[in-house]
Design an enzyme around this catalytic site. Structure first.
Site, PDB file in Angstrom:
ATOM      1  CG  HIS B  53     -20.447  -8.045 -46.951  1.00  0.00           C
ATOM      2  ND1 HIS B  53     -19.851  -6.841 -47.218  1.00  0.00           N
ATOM      3  CD2 HIS B  53     -21.760  -7.881 -47.248  1.00  0.00           C
ATOM      4  CE1 HIS B  53     -20.757  -5.982 -47.650  1.00  0.00           C
ATOM      5  NE2 HIS B  53     -21.924  -6.589 -47.693  1.00  0.00           N
ATOM      6  CG  ASP B  79     -21.676  -5.052 -51.162  1.00  0.00           C
ATOM      7  OD1 ASP B  79     -21.104  -4.217 -51.890  1.00  0.00           O
ATOM      8  OD2 ASP B  79     -22.557  -4.742 -50.339  1.00  0.00           O
ATOM      9  CG  HIS B 112     -19.506  -2.655 -48.798  1.00  0.00           C
ATOM     10  ND1 HIS B 112     -18.941  -2.303 -47.592  1.00  0.00           N
ATOM     11  CD2 HIS B 112     -20.843  -2.598 -48.606  1.00  0.00           C
ATOM     12  CE1 HIS B 112     -19.886  -2.071 -46.707  1.00  0.00           C
ATOM     13  NE2 HIS B 112     -21.063  -2.245 -47.293  1.00  0.00           N
ATOM     14  CG  HIS B 326     -27.650  -2.803 -51.654  1.00  0.00           C
ATOM     15  ND1 HIS B 326     -26.423  -2.469 -51.140  1.00  0.00           N
ATOM     16  CD2 HIS B 326     -28.372  -1.643 -51.682  1.00  0.00           C
ATOM     17  CE1 HIS B 326     -26.410  -1.164 -50.868  1.00  0.00           C
ATOM     18  NE2 HIS B 326     -27.571  -0.648 -51.178  1.00  0.00           N
TER      19      HIS B 326
END
Lengths: 377, 424
Positions: B53, B79, B112, B326
């Protein structure tokens, strides 16, 4: 993060060289404040929390979480689209307080009521109440730093729709008075007081024009008292419950503030806000639902002292169909984080009624409190 | 020094590379990724990582703790972007490393890695801010469409090689002595010190002793320890009951009601934006939950799935474990359902707000190739492998390395303290 919050590498370099920024990247502005900050800086940081909250509110309004035709007038910054989980949190916060206020106003609706909003900032609750309950008589007081009240009053003066709303509630429009320095607005019903809340702990305590000592009163603190030293915060509640509105007049309070400072999320929250020069002085003292209840009871809200975190409130206070409506507004992916965030804010509500009459006891009889409190005081 | 190495050096310093280089990089990456199947085969040893992220400095910390590419073989479960402030640098660095060392790093797709999600959660805005146009975002999104949906790790060792790492708390060493036992789980802190060690249950006659051991361990009740609380072995499991020698399936989210065999994942047409529903969507969006069967996900995409689903899927596909990411877990990793599935989360202090620690999962290489023959190289006290074959298969030995967020301003990079939002 929404675009304006992502640091621009170029601007970071500029600010490091002493470049000035205005209006955006508030994180960048404050994060550099590692040097010892003055009391004035700290006050300004607290005052600016209002714009932060206003921005969150606007984001919610634009996306359909909340309805508030008045908020736009008070916005000094362009609307920033907040992250879905922040919108959800702002929605829960506003809705929770709305529920408690609505139940108060709609109990014995013909009776005169009084609301005192501490650290009101650009809050639009008075205007929303007027348009929702045109026949209800309510005396409304807002308290804030002079810099915040001046901005608000200036906005009111240049916004005909707001002025019209205020005047509508008055018998004589000339009852509406604004001080020469434009930091005070007074009228028989709507009042904005430029008062530093810390002066309540000095003697003599400030006098509040148009404050009724005999009208059932609801005090609101939406992330306000937590910025004060515990002694100052207690002094305010004490003043209202004793000298300003003595028994037997019913008085209640609704608090919305962070809790649970001792776990990883709570510690990070305290540290992150401290780096923005925002200090949550009463957080440790009232850091759990149990401690909030004890606080209300010992302050003198002897007939009821309840609390729930906003995670509980989302689950239990909001109707299923409304939850579905809100959940459908935005795709929300960050469930674990939302849960963390919501469980670190609480609403606490307490009251002192007048004997058998039990105005607040009746109004809030159905409001569910949270039994479980997993944080050991 | 090649252009690619120069780009890697620049990105390691958290400086974006010019747009034309991004275009070139993404083109090369796509050529590489298109050759990969929907489920990439990966040989152990491998280090499995969860969500990143855009927390670039924490990714650097991850490499410090887990070893650098290409020395360590990495598998990132998606992600890479959104939420953090350095999605661009994080993703491009991983992509550069992929192009430079294709056999030493595997990237699979997270939910994402999608046009729709990145416009809401920050990556789009970040590209716009850093380049003044959406071109780079577009190049990256095209790469997203080519990322594999899962990975299958084979050849993982059933037990961890005993390490000579010191114990973080020497007083706990005695209670975790495993000299005569095989090690199933080990948790290390960022300094490489052992925080927790869990021996494998050998057979039924020993299981009662072995199960009582973890529950009576003082570590379990100590919240400051991150290892055991993430290890279901400490609560419900009698150690692993996975299938010895089975492979480990890695996927970002979880399972799908439309997928009962891994071959069905291989048949999907993955080269598209993540759909709103269907098998591909589920693999990237679903979560395990304490339910029976399937349930609706509160996320509005994917499903919730229970222990029965996981155990059935693992049995049918000869898997010993599913590794997925996740979901934020405060302890960095969390094993569920008798250690048949694990969540690995690699973004410490997620969003600069959550205060969580992060973890990576190391699976060792089985020296015997076959997967269930134990190495018999004269180690003292090693048991006969026949014991294992009698009772079925065990899951792989799992070494978790747990780490905190990178210290601010410590790496000579533009690391202004990020601001997390609160309700004020």
């Amino acid at each position: 993060m929404p675009a304006p919050e992502i640091p621009n590498l170029k601007s970071l370099l500029a600010s490091r060289r002493g470049g000035q920024q205005r209006g955006r990247g508030r994180g960048i502005l404050t994060s550099g404040a590692k040097h010892e900050s003055s009391d004035a800086d700290k006050d300004r940081a607290v005052q600016n929390t209002d714009q932060d909250a206003a921005t969150s509110r606007l984001s919610c309004i634009e996306l359909g979480y909340l309805e508030d035709p008045f908020a736009k007038a008070f916005a000094t910054q362009p609307t920033i689209r907040r992250l879905p989980l922040l919108n959800r949190g702002t929605y829960v916060r506003t809705t929770a307080i709305d529920i408690l206020v609505d139940k108060f106003l709609s109990t014995s609706p013909t009776e005169l009521k009084q609301i005192v909003s501490l650290g009101a900032g650009t809050d639009t609750r008075y205007y929303r109440i007027l348009s929702k309950y045109p026949s209800i008589k309510v005396i409304y007081h807002e308290f804030d730093f002079p810099s915040n009240t001046a901005t608000k009053i200036a906005t009111i003066q240049k916004t005909p729709s707001l002025l019209a709303q205020i005047r509508q509630s008055l018998l004589d429009p000339s009852d509406l008075k604004i001080s020469v320095d434009k930091t005070f607005l007074t009228s028989p019903f709507y009042n904005i007081h430029a008062i530093d809340l810390r002066t309540f702990s000095t003697s003599p305590a400030p006098t509040i024009p148009n404050l009724s000592a005999t009208t059932p009163t609801l005090l609101l603190s939406e992330c306000c008292l937590i910025y004060l030293q515990p002694a100052d915060a207690s002094a305010i509640l004490f003043s209202f419950l004793t000298t300003l509105i003595p028994a037997p007049t019913p008085v209640a309070v609704v608090l919305y503030e962070p809790i649970r400072p001792h776990d990883a999320f709570g510690r990070t929250m305290e540290a992150n806000l401290a780096s923005r020069n925002i200090h949550l002085h009463t957080l440790k003292k009232y850091g759990s639902l149990t401690r909030q209840r004890i606080r209300l009871k010992s302050a003198g809200f002897e007939h009821g002292f309840k609390a729930a975190d906003t995670g509980f409130i989302w689950q239990k206070w909001i109707a299923e169909e409304e939850k579905e409506r809100v959940a459908a507004l935005e795709m929300l992916d960050e469930f674990e984080e939302l849960e963390l965030l919501l469980t670190h804010y609480c609403v606490a509500w307490g009251w002192r009624d007048r004997g058998e009459e039990a105005l607040f006891g009746k109004a809030w009889a159905e409001v569910q409190e949270q039994e479980r409190d997993d944080e050991v005081g | 020094m090649s252009d690619l190495d120069r780009a890697i050096a620049q990105l390691r310093a958290c400086r974006p590379i010019p747009e034309y280089q991004v275009r070139e990089l993404c083109y090369k990456a796509r050529e590489l990724l298109i050759e990969e199947g929907n489920v990439v085969g990966v040989d152990a040893p491998v280090t499995i990582c969860g969500d990143i992220h855009g927390q670039f400095h924490d990714l650097m910390e991850l490499f410090r703790v887990g070893g650098d590419v290409p020395d360590t073989n990495y598998l990132f479960m998606g992600d890479f972007v959104d939420r953090g402030f350095y999605s661009l640098e994080s993703f491009l660095l991983l992509l550069c490393l992929k192009v430079r060392y294709p056999d030493r790093i595997t990237l699979i797709r997270g939910n994402h890695e999608s046009r729709q999600i990145t416009t809401v959660y920050g990556f789009y805005d970040e590209c716009l801010r850093k380049y003044g146009s959406a071109n780079v975002w577009r190049y990256c999104c095209e790469v997203f469409d080519y990322l594999a949906l899962g990975a299958l790790v084979i050849g993982a060792a059933t037990n961890l090689e005993p390490s000579d790492a010191p114990f973080a708390d020497p007083t706990s060493q005695a209670s975790m002595q495993t000299e005569d036992q095989d090690i199933e789980i080990e948790t290390l802190n960022a300094n490489g010190e052992i925080m927790f060690r869990f021996p494998r249950n050998h057979d039924a006659s020993q299981s009662s002793q072995a199960t009582s051991q973890p529950s009576s361990s003082p570590i379990i009740d100590t919240p400051s320890r991150t290892g055991p609380s993430g290890t279901s072995a400490t609560s419900s499991a009698n150690g692993s009951r996975g299938n010895d020698g089975g492979a480990v399936l890695c996927v970002h989210g979880g399972l799908s009601p439309l997928i009962d065999t891994i071959d069905k994942i291989r048949l999907l047409d993955r080269k598209q934006e993540v759909p709103h529903e269907g098998a591909m969507c589920d693999l990237l969006w679903s979560d395990p939950d304490e339910i029976d069967g399937w349930g609706l996900s509160p996320r509005g995409a994917g499903f919730l799935f229970g222990a029965d689903i996981v155990k059935c899927f693992n049995y049918k596909n000869d898997l010993s474990l599913i590794a997925r990411a996740h979901q934020l877990v405060m302890e960095g990793f969390k094993e569920m359902f008798d250690s048949t599935i694990v969540t690995v989360w690699s973004a410490p202090n997620y969003c600069y707000r959550c205060g969580n620690v992060a973890a990576i999962l190391e699976l060792g290489e089985d020296g015997s190739n076959a997967g269930y023959m134990r190495r018999s190289n004269g180690d003292v006290g090693r048991r006969q492998s026949s014991v294992l074959t009698e009772r079925g298969r065990d899951g792989p030995g799992r070494r978790y390395r747990v780490f905190d967020a990178a210290p601010q301003d410590s790496r000579g990079m533009p690391a202004k303290k990020p601001v997390a939002d609160y309700f004020l």
